[in-house]
Write an enzyme that holds these catalytic residues in place. Structure first.
Site, PDB file in Angstrom:
ATOM      1  N   ARG A  41      13.162   6.801   9.911  1.00 41.07           N
ATOM      2  CA  ARG A  41      14.027   6.423   8.977  1.00 41.07           C
ATOM      3  C   ARG A  41      15.455   6.498   9.308  1.00 41.07           C
ATOM      4  O   ARG A  41      16.290   5.624   8.751  1.00 41.07           O
ATOM      5  CB  ARG A  41      13.705   7.374   7.748  1.00 41.07           C
ATOM      6  CG  ARG A  41      14.163   7.199   6.342  1.00 41.07           C
ATOM      7  CD  ARG A  41      14.169   8.135   5.395  1.00 41.07           C
ATOM      8  NE  ARG A  41      12.874   8.993   5.471  1.00 41.07           N
ATOM      9  CZ  ARG A  41      11.722   8.616   4.591  1.00 41.07           C
ATOM     10  NH1 ARG A  41      11.847   7.547   3.732  1.00 41.07           N
ATOM     11  NH2 ARG A  41      10.359   9.078   4.814  1.00 41.07           N
ATOM     12  N   CYS A  54      -0.896  -6.766 -10.600  1.00 40.55           N
ATOM     13  CA  CYS A  54      -1.583  -6.234 -11.783  1.00 40.55           C
ATOM     14  C   CYS A  54      -1.763  -4.724 -11.616  1.00 40.55           C
ATOM     15  O   CYS A  54      -3.020  -4.109 -11.325  1.00 40.55           O
ATOM     16  CB  CYS A  54      -2.782  -6.806 -11.842  1.00 40.55           C
ATOM     17  SG  CYS A  54      -2.146  -8.742 -12.229  1.00 40.55           S
ATOM     18  N   GLU A  55      -0.920  -3.837 -11.806  1.00 41.01           N
ATOM     19  CA  GLU A  55      -0.865  -2.289 -11.572  1.00 41.01           C
ATOM     20  C   GLU A  55       0.478  -1.760 -12.442  1.00 41.01           C
ATOM     21  O   GLU A  55       1.559  -2.217 -12.184  1.00 41.01           O
ATOM     22  CB  GLU A  55      -0.721  -1.753 -10.212  1.00 41.01           C
ATOM     23  CG  GLU A  55      -1.693  -2.331  -9.290  1.00 41.01           C
ATOM     24  CD  GLU A  55      -2.814  -1.118  -9.255  1.00 41.01           C
ATOM     25  OE1 GLU A  55      -2.883   0.025 -10.016  1.00 41.01           O
ATOM     26  OE2 GLU A  55      -3.981  -1.511  -8.685  1.00 41.01           O
ATOM     27  N   GLY A  68      12.477  13.227  11.163  1.00 38.19           N
ATOM     28  CA  GLY A  68      12.528  13.787   9.851  1.00 38.19           C
ATOM     29  C   GLY A  68      14.018  13.625   9.140  1.00 38.19           C
ATOM     30  O   GLY A  68      14.036  14.158   7.865  1.00 38.19           O
ATOM     31  N   TYR A  75       9.611   2.195   6.232  1.00 28.77           N
ATOM     32  CA  TYR A  75       8.799   2.359   5.581  1.00 28.77           C
ATOM     33  C   TYR A  75       8.794   1.319   4.370  1.00 28.77           C
ATOM     34  O   TYR A  75       8.304   1.598   3.106  1.00 28.77           O
ATOM     35  CB  TYR A  75       8.348   3.814   4.950  1.00 28.77           C
ATOM     36  CG  TYR A  75       8.563   4.803   5.900  1.00 28.77           C
ATOM     37  CD1 TYR A  75       7.443   5.141   6.848  1.00 28.77           C
ATOM     38  CD2 TYR A  75       9.570   5.680   6.301  1.00 28.77           C
ATOM     39  CE1 TYR A  75       7.602   5.802   7.895  1.00 28.77           C
ATOM     40  CE2 TYR A  75       9.783   6.397   7.324  1.00 28.77           C
ATOM     41  CZ  TYR A  75       8.748   6.650   8.110  1.00 28.77           C
ATOM     42  OH  TYR A  75       8.847   7.404   9.068  1.00 28.77           O
ATOM     43  N   ARG A  85       7.280   2.084  -1.340  1.00 29.61           N
ATOM     44  CA  ARG A  85       8.025   3.584  -1.779  1.00 29.61           C
ATOM     45  C   ARG A  85       8.063   4.022  -3.192  1.00 29.61           C
ATOM     46  O   ARG A  85       7.797   5.112  -3.404  1.00 29.61           O
ATOM     47  CB  ARG A  85       8.969   3.703  -1.013  1.00 29.61           C
ATOM     48  CG  ARG A  85       8.822   3.551   0.556  1.00 29.61           C
ATOM     49  CD  ARG A  85      10.039   3.763   1.276  1.00 29.61           C
ATOM     50  NE  ARG A  85      10.562   5.519   1.350  1.00 29.61           N
ATOM     51  CZ  ARG A  85      11.140   6.001   0.552  1.00 29.61           C
ATOM     52  NH1 ARG A  85      12.056   5.185  -0.376  1.00 29.61           N
ATOM     53  NH2 ARG A  85      11.376   7.337   0.703  1.00 29.61           N
TER      54      ARG A  85
END
Ligand SMILES: *Cc1c(COP(=O)(O)O)cnc(C)c1O
Length: 416
Positions: A276, A342-343, A239, A371, A312
């Site tokens: 991360r 296509c979004e 975290g 990620y 992300r």
């Protein structure tokens, strides 16, 4: 080690020009700095030198074999969340005795594979999971080491999708049911109670929530020992945040010092599951500008990487710095950097001030090591990007770009 830096106007990964890598391997392309990764791991590991500990890389952050391999060589273990991740960890020569298995939905099949592999422990998230694991271990004639994942009800002050230690989240066992859970576990014949675990969330930018969670866990440890449980491991999850923009998260050294102080006389081996913070700033995603166009009130820069390559921004509205691989002297303008998907949610950056871009320009989306590729998909039937690992002047392709044949592998017309 500064993994990514400029030499003159050109952006480099260590001693290799990113423009050169884009020419050789094409775009979209993930590029990682091995030197930076090694440095992050060493800094993290040595921050806990004052206490027995294991660093178990949360491999959902980046599960590419070559990255896992390099981490394994440095002595790092893995936090896995699926049978597929177990397979990858073993394929990358990770020591099974340094593997912990997290996640709310382990299947019996996955449990059985992990017991066979001889992993260190399962982080259990529900009573029904505990019963299932006991049955699987019984069938194999083995004992499964477990910790219960405690939900400490701590607010990590992060994006709601990656806050996992709040009472409302699906993760862990609620604090007031934990003791009962251990008592049940203690009665199961094929379960070996060895640890206590929590993971409160991701991209944390202050130490306070970690301290709060760690304190709740050490209180729990005391209670459990009074009840006769021989707890050897205390797993604090991952975290620790990184800098994407102007965040100022604690350093690994500060994080380690604070937690070591809380834990050093507790007679436990501390387990940490950073994801991360080890890999996030070790990687970038290279893309090339295909087109630019003027909308009603803004300009669009259309690049050849999209939300299928780096999710992300779309999923969390996350900020990633975007750098020109070769700095230009054109006038700045405000642009949306968007992909070909296509979004309307397919963007890498919105409302970003950048020197004017033209077709053919190369861009580096920074902080894409965590990620990034691991969340990539084939949406819009786009082949997965290639990946390259850089060490000094040398580079190695660690994943070839998917082909169209790869895209349809395993598919066939229905034969009834
Ligand atoms: C995602 C996850 C981690 C890693 O989180 P980071 O923020 O990437 O360090 C660690 N442990 C568990 C159980 C996770 O789900």
């Amino acid at each position: 080690m500064n993994g990514f830096h400029r030499k003159g106007q050109d952006l480099y990964c260590e001693d290799v020009s990113l423009a050169h890598l884009a020419d050789v391997f094409g775009t979209p392309l993930y590029v990682y700095s091995l030197g930076f990764l090694q440095e992050q791991y060493e800094a993290f590991d040595s921050a806990f030198a004052g206490i027995p500990h294991e660093v178990c890389f949360a491999m959902k952050a980046n599960s590419s074999l070559a990255i896992l391999n390099e981490l394994a060589l440095m002595g790092c273990g893995a936090d896995i969340v699926s049978g597929g991740e177990l397979y990858r960890a073993l394929a990358a020569s990770m020591d099974p005795k340094k593997i912990v298995y997290s996640g709310v939905g382990k299947t019996s099949q996955e449990m059985s594979e992990a017991i066979d592999a001889g992993i260190l422990m399962f982080n259990i998230e529900s009573f029904s999971e505990l019963i299932a694991l006991d049955a699987v271990a019984g069938r194999l004639g083995k004992k499964a080491g477990i910790s219960l994942r405690v939900n400490p009800d701590v607010d990590p002050q992060t994006h709601p999708y990656i806050a996992t230690g709040l009472a409302t989240s699906k993760f862990g066992i609620k604090y007031d049911a934990v003791i009962e859970g251990y008592e049940r576990a203690g009665r199961l014949p094929n379960i070996d109670v060895v640890g206590v675990d929590c993971h409160i969330g991701s991209q944390l930018s202050s130490l306070a929530p970690f301290v709060e969670a760690a304190t709740k866990l050490t209180d729990m440890l005391t209670l459990l020992r009074e009840k006769g449980f021989d707890i050897k491991y205390l797993d604090l999850g991952g975290g620790l945040g990184i800098t994407y923009d102007d965040e100022d998260p604690p350093t690994a050294a500060a994080y380690g010092l604070t937690l070591t102080d809380l834990m050093k006389d507790k007679g436990i081996t501390l387990i940490l599951e950073p994801g991360r913070s080890l890999v996030g700033n070790a990687g970038v995603l290279l893309s090339r500008v295909l087109y630019t166009k003027k909308g009603t009130d803004k300009r669009f820069v259309i690049v050849d990487a999209g939300m299928n390559d780096l999710l992300r921004p779309s999923l969390y509205d996350a900020f990633h710095r975007i750098e020109e691989v070769k700095q230009n002297q054109r006038e700045p303008e405000i642009v949306d950097v968007v992909g070909p998907i296509c979004e309307s949610g397919d963007f890498l950056a919105r409302g970003r001030k950048m020197n004017a871009l033209v077709a053919g320009d190369l861009l580096a989306t920074m902080s894409a090591g965590a990620y990034g590729f691991s969340m990539a998909s084939n949406y819009n039937s786009r082949p997965a990007a290639a990946e390259v690992l850089v060490q000094g002047k040398k580079y190695a392709q660690i994943r070839t770009r998917q082909t169209y044949e790869d895209l349809v592998r395993g598919e066939r017309p229905a034969v009834f």
